[in-house]
Design a protein around this motif. Structure first.
Motif, mmCIF file in Angstrom:
data_model
loop_
_atom_site.group_PDB
_atom_site.id
_atom_site.type_symbol
_atom_site.label_atom_id
_atom_site.label_comp_id
_atom_site.label_asym_id
_atom_site.label_seq_id
_atom_site.Cartn_x
_atom_site.Cartn_y
_atom_site.Cartn_z
ATOM 1 N N ALA A 1 1.067 -1.533 0.145
ATOM 2 C CA ALA A 1 0.147 0.052 -0.099
ATOM 3 C C ALA A 1 1.182 1.023 -0.160
ATOM 4 C CB ALA A 1 -1.047 0.400 0.907
ATOM 5 N N LEU A 2 2.097 1.196 0.568
ATOM 6 C CA LEU A 2 2.642 2.190 0.585
ATOM 7 C C LEU A 2 3.457 2.364 -0.384
ATOM 8 C CD1 LEU A 2 4.267 3.872 3.071
ATOM 9 C CD2 LEU A 2 5.840 2.354 2.620
ATOM 10 N N GLY A 3 3.620 1.702 -1.201
ATOM 11 C CA GLY A 3 4.654 1.789 -2.470
ATOM 12 C C GLY A 3 3.539 2.123 -3.558
ATOM 13 N N ALA A 4 2.046 1.518 -3.860
ATOM 14 C CA ALA A 4 1.141 2.527 -4.421
ATOM 15 C C ALA A 4 0.454 3.320 -3.932
ATOM 16 C CB ALA A 4 -0.183 1.010 -4.315
ATOM 17 N N ASN A 5 1.288 4.275 -3.162
ATOM 18 C CA ASN A 5 0.590 5.281 -2.703
ATOM 19 C C ASN A 5 1.750 6.922 -2.866
ATOM 20 O OD1 ASN A 5 -2.344 5.299 -1.919
ATOM 21 N ND2 ASN A 5 -1.585 3.875 -0.675
ATOM 22 N N ASN A 6 2.675 6.260 -3.197
ATOM 23 C CA ASN A 6 3.926 6.627 -3.478
ATOM 24 C C ASN A 6 4.707 6.214 -4.806
ATOM 25 O OD1 ASN A 6 5.024 8.696 -1.173
ATOM 26 N ND2 ASN A 6 4.269 6.492 0.145
ATOM 27 N N LEU A 7 3.625 6.753 -5.779
ATOM 28 C CA LEU A 7 4.256 5.887 -7.163
ATOM 29 C C LEU A 7 4.990 7.203 -7.700
ATOM 30 C CD1 LEU A 7 1.138 4.881 -9.154
ATOM 31 C CD2 LEU A 7 2.995 3.500 -7.810
ATOM 32 N N ILE A 8 5.965 7.568 -8.239
ATOM 33 C CA ILE A 8 7.236 8.617 -9.291
ATOM 34 C C ILE A 8 6.153 9.137 -10.015
ATOM 35 C CG2 ILE A 8 8.951 8.207 -7.913
ATOM 36 C CD1 ILE A 8 10.029 6.556 -10.565
ATOM 37 N N TRP A 9 5.022 8.384 -11.109
ATOM 38 C CA TRP A 9 4.009 9.057 -12.204
ATOM 39 C C TRP A 9 2.803 8.292 -11.902
ATOM 40 C CZ3 TRP A 9 4.060 6.335 -16.578
ATOM 41 C CH2 TRP A 9 3.895 5.305 -17.028
ATOM 42 N N THR A 10 1.864 8.955 -12.513
ATOM 43 C CA THR A 10 0.987 8.725 -12.795
ATOM 44 C C THR A 10 0.355 8.145 -14.495
ATOM 45 O OG1 THR A 10 0.019 10.488 -12.537
ATOM 46 C CG2 THR A 10 -0.692 8.562 -10.766
ATOM 47 N N ARG A 11 0.141 6.694 -14.603
ATOM 48 C CA ARG A 11 -0.189 7.183 -16.743
ATOM 49 C C ARG A 11 -1.773 7.730 -15.950
ATOM 50 N NH1 ARG A 11 0.683 0.347 -16.393
ATOM 51 N NH2 ARG A 11 2.863 1.180 -16.053
ATOM 52 N N PRO A 12 -1.697 7.665 -18.042
ATOM 53 C CA PRO A 12 -2.786 9.490 -18.818
ATOM 54 C C PRO A 12 -3.500 7.673 -18.556
ATOM 55 C CG PRO A 12 -0.805 8.110 -20.512
ATOM 56 C CD PRO A 12 0.096 7.877 -19.248
ATOM 57 N N GLU A 13 -4.636 8.462 -19.060
ATOM 58 C CA GLU A 13 -5.754 8.047 -18.611
ATOM 59 C C GLU A 13 -6.158 6.604 -20.122
ATOM 60 O OE1 GLU A 13 -8.884 7.569 -17.306
ATOM 61 O OE2 GLU A 13 -7.671 8.185 -15.530
ATOM 62 N N TRP A 14 -5.507 7.166 -21.287
ATOM 63 C CA TRP A 14 -5.441 6.356 -22.572
ATOM 64 C C TRP A 14 -5.377 4.948 -22.278
ATOM 65 C CZ3 TRP A 14 -1.122 4.174 -24.247
ATOM 66 C CH2 TRP A 14 0.117 5.182 -23.869
ATOM 67 N N ALA A 15 -3.955 4.922 -21.053
ATOM 68 C CA ALA A 15 -4.002 3.502 -20.835
ATOM 69 C C ALA A 15 -4.271 2.707 -19.844
ATOM 70 C CB ALA A 15 -2.140 4.029 -20.256
ATOM 71 N N ASN A 16 -5.477 3.234 -19.594
ATOM 72 C CA ASN A 16 -6.093 2.331 -18.768
ATOM 73 C C ASN A 16 -8.028 2.053 -19.462
ATOM 74 O OD1 ASN A 16 -4.062 3.083 -16.547
ATOM 75 N ND2 ASN A 16 -5.602 5.369 -16.205
ATOM 76 N N VAL A 17 -7.880 2.161 -20.707
ATOM 77 C CA VAL A 17 -8.564 1.526 -21.385
ATOM 78 C C VAL A 17 -8.310 0.933 -22.692
ATOM 79 C CG1 VAL A 17 -10.536 2.920 -20.605
ATOM 80 C CG2 VAL A 17 -9.199 3.581 -22.901
ATOM 81 N N GLY A 18 -9.625 -0.342 -22.812
ATOM 82 C CA GLY A 18 -9.295 -0.921 -23.942
ATOM 83 C C GLY A 18 -7.902 -2.016 -24.187
ATOM 84 N N ILE A 19 -7.170 -1.693 -25.454
ATOM 85 C CA ILE A 19 -6.659 -2.645 -26.007
ATOM 86 C C ILE A 19 -4.854 -2.219 -25.261
ATOM 87 C CG2 ILE A 19 -5.155 -3.264 -27.742
ATOM 88 C CD1 ILE A 19 -7.749 -3.622 -29.304
ATOM 89 N N ALA A 20 -4.658 -0.631 -24.817
ATOM 90 C CA ALA A 20 -3.450 -0.254 -24.493
ATOM 91 C C ALA A 20 -3.996 -0.719 -23.082
ATOM 92 C CB ALA A 20 -3.510 1.356 -23.752
ATOM 93 N N ALA A 21 -5.304 -0.794 -22.261
ATOM 94 C CA ALA A 21 -4.589 -1.552 -20.973
ATOM 95 C C ALA A 21 -4.575 -2.683 -20.716
ATOM 96 C CB ALA A 21 -5.901 -1.440 -20.435
ATOM 97 N N ALA A 22 -4.758 -3.522 -21.818
ATOM 98 C CA ALA A 22 -5.033 -5.422 -21.604
ATOM 99 C C ALA A 22 -3.011 -5.005 -21.775
ATOM 100 C CB ALA A 22 -4.987 -5.539 -22.778
ATOM 101 N N LEU A 23 -2.551 -4.434 -22.827
ATOM 102 C CA LEU A 23 -1.161 -4.596 -23.420
ATOM 103 C C LEU A 23 -0.280 -3.833 -22.136
ATOM 104 C CD1 LEU A 23 -0.340 -5.129 -26.418
ATOM 105 C CD2 LEU A 23 0.061 -2.483 -26.068
ATOM 106 N N PHE A 24 -0.869 -2.743 -21.709
ATOM 107 C CA PHE A 24 0.250 -2.343 -20.177
ATOM 108 C C PHE A 24 -0.156 -3.781 -19.137
ATOM 109 C CE2 PHE A 24 -0.309 1.934 -21.808
ATOM 110 C CZ PHE A 24 1.800 2.593 -21.700
ATOM 111 N N ILE A 25 -0.843 -4.333 -19.489
ATOM 112 C CA ILE A 25 -1.401 -5.427 -18.085
ATOM 113 C C ILE A 25 0.136 -6.455 -18.209
ATOM 114 C CG2 ILE A 25 -2.694 -7.074 -16.606
ATOM 115 C CD1 ILE A 25 -4.814 -5.438 -17.359
ATOM 116 N N LEU A 26 -0.098 -6.721 -19.348
ATOM 117 C CA LEU A 26 0.766 -7.564 -19.910
ATOM 118 C C LEU A 26 2.832 -7.171 -19.696
ATOM 119 C CD1 LEU A 26 0.699 -10.716 -21.702
ATOM 120 C CD2 LEU A 26 1.187 -10.131 -23.297
ATOM 121 N N ILE A 27 2.770 -6.114 -20.396
ATOM 122 C CA ILE A 27 4.330 -5.960 -20.113
ATOM 123 C C ILE A 27 4.125 -5.797 -18.268
ATOM 124 C CG2 ILE A 27 5.778 -3.477 -20.414
ATOM 125 C CD1 ILE A 27 3.606 -3.255 -22.997
#
Ligand SMILES: [Zn+2]
Length: 265
Positions: A69-95
């Motif tokens: 939880a500590l790590g998840a709340n101290n990310l050094i950047w946040t991903r853009p919205e488009w990275a969290n939808v559709g094929i991009a999201a699936a691709l990011f999960i795999l990577i």
């Protein structure tokens, strides 16, 4: 925010416990019927492995989940919205899954190379047989240290918390599988071993010969050892001595104390 993340971890963490618990029970039962190697008649070994497993289970909601939880709340950047939808999201999960596993591979190599880390990891390697119970046989300090070190890729990659839990579930399920004593048809095992770590690959990592112990470090995906040239040439031989050269397994209490006393081996 931290409390919400922690709540999410605990709820998805319980899904992880159900899944890994079911896989554990299934493999534990199957390896008693369709076994690769003859299991030793050694209840003391099972007591040791279950004892170390119980400590890890008790610590997990108290230490491991809050650390994540500590790590998840101290990310050094946040991903853009488009990275969290559709094929991009699936691709990011795999990577994310592949990169988190690359981290696990290197962390495992360092557990073998750095003397202070080896003191902890040796507890896992002193097991003189391999079955599903070996997958949970770790010193609790190694589990805490691994959780702390895993904060680095979490904070840098900034994957979703769901992906982190998915990877951890995948890691435990694969560890149960590659430590298990389940006998698979050769053709199935060979096909699987091209992508994931199978019992034959990991058996060689537990061979009590230093060159083999220092090889086959991969956890989920098997290609890391081929890519980073740490694949042993040895094939699994069920007569191979499992454990470590010139040192025998210890009692549960002895294993808990071992990293803090004695000399390097
Ligand atoms: Zn190892």
């Amino acid at each position: 925010m931290i409390t919400a993340t922690y709540d999410f971890l605990l709820s998805s963490g319980s899904a992880k416990i159900y899944i890994t618990g079911l896989v554990f029970i299934a493999l534990f039962a199957v390896e008693r019927v369709v076994r690769a190697a003859k299991a030793p008649d050694d209840n003391a070994r099972l007591v040791r492995n279950f004892g170390l497993m119980a400590i890890i289970f008790l610590m997990s909601p108290l230490i491991i989940a809050p650390l994540t939880a500590l790590g998840a709340n101290n990310l050094i950047w946040t991903r853009p919205e488009w990275a969290n939808v559709g094929i991009a999201a699936a691709l990011f999960i795999l990577i994310d899954l592949v990169l988190l596993d690359c981290w696990t591979y290197w962390m495992h190599r360092f557990y073998h190379r750095v003397p202070l880390m080896w003191r902890l990891h040796k507890v896992h390697h002193l097991d003189e047989f391999l079955d599903t119970t070996s997958a949970f046989r770790f010193h609790f300090c190694e589990v805490v240290l691994s959780a702390i070190l895993r904060l680095i890729p979490i904070m840098i990659l900034a994957p979703s918390l769901g992906t982190v839990i998915l990877y951890e579930t995948l890691l435990v399920v694969t560890a149960l599988f590659h430590h298990s004593n389940v006998k698979l048809p050769n053709r199935v095992e060979r096909a699987l071993s091209r992508i994931i770590v199978t019992p034959s690959i990991h058996w060689v990592h537990h061979h009590a010969v230093k060159a083999d112990t220092n090889s086959n470090f991969a956890a989920v995906f098997s290609f890391w050892d081929r890519l980073f040239r740490s694949k042993s040439r040895a094939e699994r031989d069920l007569a191979m001595k499992i454990g470590l050269e010139s040192i025998e397994d210890k009692s549960l209490f002895g294993l808990i104390l071992m990293p803090f006393i004695g000399k390097e081996q």
